[in-house]
Structures are given as structure tokens and as C-alpha cells.
Design an enzyme around this catalytic site. Structure first.
Site, mmCIF file in Angstrom:
data_model
loop_
_atom_site.group_PDB
_atom_site.id
_atom_site.type_symbol
_atom_site.label_atom_id
_atom_site.label_comp_id
_atom_site.label_asym_id
_atom_site.label_seq_id
_atom_site.Cartn_x
_atom_site.Cartn_y
_atom_site.Cartn_z
ATOM 1 N N HIS A 166 0.839 -1.204 0.000
ATOM 2 C CA HIS A 166 0.000 0.000 0.000
ATOM 3 C C HIS A 166 0.867 1.244 0.000
ATOM 4 C CE1 HIS A 166 0.966 -0.523 4.279
ATOM 5 N NE2 HIS A 166 0.656 0.753 4.459
ATOM 6 N N TYR A 167 0.312 2.300 -0.557
ATOM 7 C CA TYR A 167 0.891 3.638 -0.533
ATOM 8 C C TYR A 167 -0.107 4.565 0.159
ATOM 9 C CZ TYR A 167 4.239 2.172 -4.207
ATOM 10 O OH TYR A 167 5.233 1.545 -4.933
#
Length: 315
Positions: A166-167
Site C-alpha cells: 500500500h501507498y
């Protein structure tokens, strides 16, 4: 389900407009957030660093997962983003190979509209950067066309809390201090932050006409970090004097933190390295000065950045 090109050109629905409208609706009309984002106190320290007082983030957020390796395998039995409730999903994106990327709310947000981009969410990839996910993040920066958007990545052992790729999507009107620091040329397309900044970093550019190629070049550096078990944090930003059709990518190799994230006065992840500090208690918020912040930042300096720089040049 949206294609990224849905948001390009003169479309009536823009990427950030959709994110903000859906986020506001969830924030105002549901109880999925662990606390509300309302009028947090902020303080600018010596015209450099932003402090934000957010005690709820320490008290009410989900307990972070224990991280002991930069390439720790994904564990389906631990919390991951396939387990979030459907209402936490702001929207999903589909690429040309029918891979699905979701944008979800961060239920323990640092600021308004703080959300998560989960590339290839159903592949259950660990929190290990890939060239494809980096290119996706850069493409979103270009599609959004908003200088207030930054995309952030924390590796395992660099204060990532969930071991699922995830970012962070982070929207902030003011500059981050690091965005105004000069770059020094190293070789070819490789730069580094000016030595005046307390934590050294590598700097790159992704151009719109060569997103995939530039992302692969940056990934060679990140792959070197992974092979050497070097923790790292990444900032993608379009803020700079020459950022038209360019995404600036700043990569900090740093000392590892092992175990679960502890809620101390601050945890130095990518936001803090960029000059933006969420803090959890009023005393720290009131009393911290630039020298204190820089001392904390410098604790995470990798031992021999110059030697690492020589290795990167040889890649």
C-alpha cells in the site's frame, strides 16, 4: 470500477474530486473512522517543519503488525486490506490487464483525505515496493494534476504498519520542507539531497512520457536496498520549480526499526523525513524545536550513505 484515463482531460469527474467527495461522505455520515478529523492544532517550527497535534492517532488506531524483515512474507492470517469492510473502499481502479487497485480510507487518518492506495489488492503482495506499483503511483500523480497531492511509501522496518502492499495518499496545501531543498547531481539521472538536509536521500524524476522506463530505473535502486535488507521511505511529489509533467521521487535509505511500531512522541517515517510531524502529546507539540526534530531525524541516518551512493552508481 474506473479506468485511470476516466479522470484525464476535461472529464467532469476528477480523481481527487471523487476521493474527497466519497471521503467526506464517509467521515460525516458513518462511524467507520476511529476518530474524527476536526481542526487539529498545527505549528510551524522555524519556517521549516510542520507539527500537528493528533493524540487520537496514538490512542485509537489499530495495533501495528510486528515487522522483523524488509522482505517479510505476506501472512493471510494477519490484518490485510482484503479484510476491510466494503464501505471503507472509496473506489477501485482497473488497468489494461484487468488488475484491480483499490483506494480506501485510512480509518486512523493523519489529516483530512488521508487515504490508502492498494495496488493489485487481491494478489496479497507484501509491503515490498514493485516497479509496477511505483509506476501506478506516478501515473496517479499525473492524472490527479494537483500539487497538493503526495504519495508516500514506508517499507517494512521503516514504520510500515501493515504487511500488505500500500501507498499513502496525502493532501496538504503547504510545502513540505524537503520539497524546497536543492538536489546535488551524482551521476546520470541520479541526484541526492543537498548535504544541509538532516537525512540524506536519493532523488529521481519520473517523466510523463516515460513512466514505465523511469520507474524501472528507480526500482533498480530499490531492489538493491531489498537485496541488502535496507529499510527505506519514498515520497512522490510534483512540487518543485521544474515539476511540469515531472514527478519527483525522493528515496531515503535508513536504519531499520524492528518489531511493532511504538507510539513514542514521534515515529520517523516518510512524513517526518519530509518535514511534516504528527505528534501525540501536547508537551511535545508545544516544546519541540527544530534542533530536537533534526536530532531525531538524524538517528535514522544510514551508517555510510556515501558508500551506498558509490554502489548505486555502479548499478
Amino acid at each position: 470500477m474506473y479506468k485511470l484515463n476516466h479522470f484525464e482531460g476535461n472529464r467532469s469527474e476528477k480523481f481527487l474530486e471523487l476521493l474527497k467527495s466519497n471521503w467526506d461522505k464517509l467521515h460525516n455520515d458513518t462511524d467507520i473512522f476511529r476518530y474524527k478529523i476536526d481542526n487539529f492544532d498545527e505549528r510551524l517550527v522555524e519556517e521549516k517543519y510542520v507539527l500537528q497535534l493528533n493524540p487520537d492517532r496514538r490512542a485509537k488506531r489499530r495495533t501495528p503488525e510486528e515487522m522483523n524483515d524488509v522482505c517479510q512474507p505476506f501472512d493471510k492470517n494477519k490484518f490485510n486490506f482484503t479484510k476491510v469492510s466494503p464501505e471503507e473502499i472509496l473506489f477501485s481502479l482497473e488497468d489494461d490487464v484487468s488488475d484491480v487497485h483499490t483506494v480506501i480510507v485510512n480509518v486512523s487518518p493523519i489529516s483530512r483525505y488521508h487515504s490508502l492506495l492498494c495496488p493489485s489488492v487481491n494478489k496479497c503482495l507484501p509491503q515490498v515496493v514493485t516497479a509496477e506499483s511505483l509506476a501506478l503511483a506516478a501515473e496517479i500523480m499525473f492524472v490527479a494534476q494537483d500539487r497538493n497531492l503526495r504519495i508516500l511509501f514506508n517499507s517494512l522496518c521503516a514504520f510500515a504498519s501493515v504487511n500488505h502492499l500500500h501507498y499513502h495518499l496525502f493532501i496538504e496545501e503547504e510545502d513540505f520542507y524537503v520539497e524546497n531543498v536543492k538536489w546535488q547531481h551524482v551521476k546520470g539521472d541520479i541526484h541526492r539531497l543537498d548535504a544541509s538536509y538532516p537525512v540524506p536521500a536519493f532523488c529521481f524524476k519520473i517523466k510523463r512520457q516515460s513512466i514505465v522506463q523511469n520507474s524501472k530505473e528507480i526500482y533498480k535502486v530499490l531492489e538493491h536496498f531489498l537485496n541488502k535488507s535496507i529499510a527505506h521511505n519514498i515520497l512522490l511529489t510534483t512540487r518543485s520549480i521544474d515539476a511540469n509533467n515531472v514527478v519527483n521521487v525522493i528515496v531515503w535509505p535508513r536504519k531499520k526499526t524492528v518489531g511493532a511500531k511504538q507510539f513514542s512522541a514521534m515515529n520517523v517515517a516518510v512524513l517526518e523525513l519530509s518535514g511534516w510531524f504528527p505528534v501525540y502529546d501536547a508537551g511535545s507539540f508545544t516544546n519541540l524545536q527544530a534542533a530536537d526534530l533534526e536530532k531525531e531525524l538524524s538517528k535514522w541516518n544510514i551508517e555510510d550513505f556515501d558508500k551506498l551512493c558509490e554502489e548505486i552508481v555502479q548499478l
